[in-house]
Design a protein around this motif. Sequence first.
Motif, mmCIF file in Angstrom:
data_model
loop_
_atom_site.group_PDB
_atom_site.id
_atom_site.type_symbol
_atom_site.label_atom_id
_atom_site.label_comp_id
_atom_site.label_asym_id
_atom_site.label_seq_id
_atom_site.Cartn_x
_atom_site.Cartn_y
_atom_site.Cartn_z
ATOM 1 N N ILE A 145 0.843 -1.204 0.000
ATOM 2 C CA ILE A 145 0.000 0.000 0.000
ATOM 3 C C ILE A 145 0.880 1.257 0.000
ATOM 4 O O ILE A 145 0.401 2.333 -0.317
ATOM 5 N N ARG A 148 0.722 3.239 -3.080
ATOM 6 C CA ARG A 148 -0.499 4.001 -3.381
ATOM 7 C C ARG A 148 -0.395 5.458 -2.969
ATOM 8 O O ARG A 148 -1.118 6.299 -3.460
ATOM 9 N N LYS A 149 0.487 5.720 -2.006
ATOM 10 C CA LYS A 149 0.649 7.089 -1.498
ATOM 11 C C LYS A 149 2.050 7.191 -0.907
ATOM 12 O O LYS A 149 2.519 6.225 -0.289
ATOM 13 N N PHE A 162 6.270 2.045 -5.637
ATOM 14 C CA PHE A 162 5.671 2.707 -6.805
ATOM 15 C C PHE A 162 6.335 2.159 -8.071
ATOM 16 O O PHE A 162 5.685 1.908 -9.076
ATOM 17 N N GLN A 165 4.961 -1.121 -9.262
ATOM 18 C CA GLN A 165 3.718 -1.000 -10.047
ATOM 19 C C GLN A 165 4.020 -0.687 -11.493
ATOM 20 O O GLN A 165 3.439 -1.265 -12.411
ATOM 21 N N CYS A 186 -0.840 -5.489 -3.504
ATOM 22 C CA CYS A 186 -0.437 -4.443 -2.564
ATOM 23 C C CYS A 186 -0.932 -4.824 -1.174
ATOM 24 O O CYS A 186 -2.080 -4.536 -0.809
ATOM 25 N N ASN A 256 -5.109 -4.327 -4.389
ATOM 26 C CA ASN A 256 -4.974 -3.998 -2.964
ATOM 27 C C ASN A 256 -5.537 -5.147 -2.131
ATOM 28 O O ASN A 256 -6.681 -5.559 -2.338
ATOM 29 N N PHE A 262 -7.014 1.319 0.811
ATOM 30 C CA PHE A 262 -7.038 2.034 -0.475
ATOM 31 C C PHE A 262 -8.090 1.393 -1.369
ATOM 32 O O PHE A 262 -8.287 0.171 -1.348
ATOM 33 N N ASN A 264 -8.630 1.771 -5.125
ATOM 34 C CA ASN A 264 -8.374 2.234 -6.481
ATOM 35 C C ASN A 264 -7.862 1.088 -7.316
ATOM 36 O O ASN A 264 -7.455 0.072 -6.783
#
Length: 264
Positions: A145, A148-149, A162, A165, A186, A256, A262, A264
């Motif tokens: 995760i 994701r941020k 990141f 991905q 994730c 996820n 998350f 998305n």
Amino acid sequence: MIDIDFSGKNVLLTGGGGGIGAGIARRFAVAGARVHLADLKLEMMDRIVSEFKAAGYNYATHALDITDEAAVNKLVDSIVAEDGQLDMLCNCAGIVDNNTYMDTTAETFEKVLAVNLVGMHKCIQAALKHMMPRGFGKIVNVASISARKGVPYQPAYSASKFGVQSLTQSVALTAAASNINVNAICPGFVIENSGMYETTIAKMAERRGVKSNEEMLEVLKSIVPLKRLQSPDDMGNAVVFLCSDMAANITGQALNVDGGVFMN
Ligand SMILES: NC(=O)c1ccc[n+]([C@@H]2O[C@H](COP(=O)([O-])OP(=O)(O)OC[C@H]3O[C@@H](n4cnc5c(N)ncnc54)[C@H](O)[C@@H]3O)[C@@H](O)[C@H]2O)c1
């Protein structure tokens, strides 16, 4: 009951000695695959090996540093020579950094990327050399995760995830014409036997002024919409699904598995 049958198929799983690796290895073995467990040192896989021995699962263990390209190629080639093919690859090996951004040295950054991203790339390339001419293969990469941020106290780790991905999508596009599915998962918060969480949880507690690791786990649970932490078996279930025929039309995705943190 959903039946996933990997009889006659094999998988190479990196980070096989870790907490999440055990859950992934177990789900592959239950589905009938021959599981090639790889980790830095053979003794790191002792716990999963005793479980596999007791259960009579089909497995082999390999000492492997995924940053060593020659060793990665040698291992993949030897598996293909021995088993006749490599059907599936799950890239689970990883390391974490727990530094603020301003305390993150270039050396730390390079080390995390070398394992989590470039090491993964070496494993994927070695596997694709066999999978692409054959026209079959499944690859699942373990992201996070943190993909994701951004995470201010794990900047190199988050950047590496990141990157996982992006790598997953680039490889999925490269390999799609060869009938190869490439996806990522994730994971959210997986505490059980996780080497990297032992250090991370204490740091999290310290940063938030939480008194104990136990209290910190309650804080983490409260962040998760489903109000529970994730288990290694949760990750294993997602990985075997993505490697199964049921996921034949899924590629280039990052799933996820985080109890809804998350969406998305
Ligand atoms: N635990 C979590 O909550 C969580 C959350 C999101 C993502 N992840 C990811 O899941 C994966 C597994 O994490 P875990 O929680 O099981 O941690 P872990 O520390 O228990 O397992 C990681 C394993 O990777 C191995 N490894 C490290 N560097 C290696 C190298 N160069 N070559 C070969 N093996 C190497 C370690 O020896 C270890 O056994 C990691 O990629 C991690 O980033 C974990």
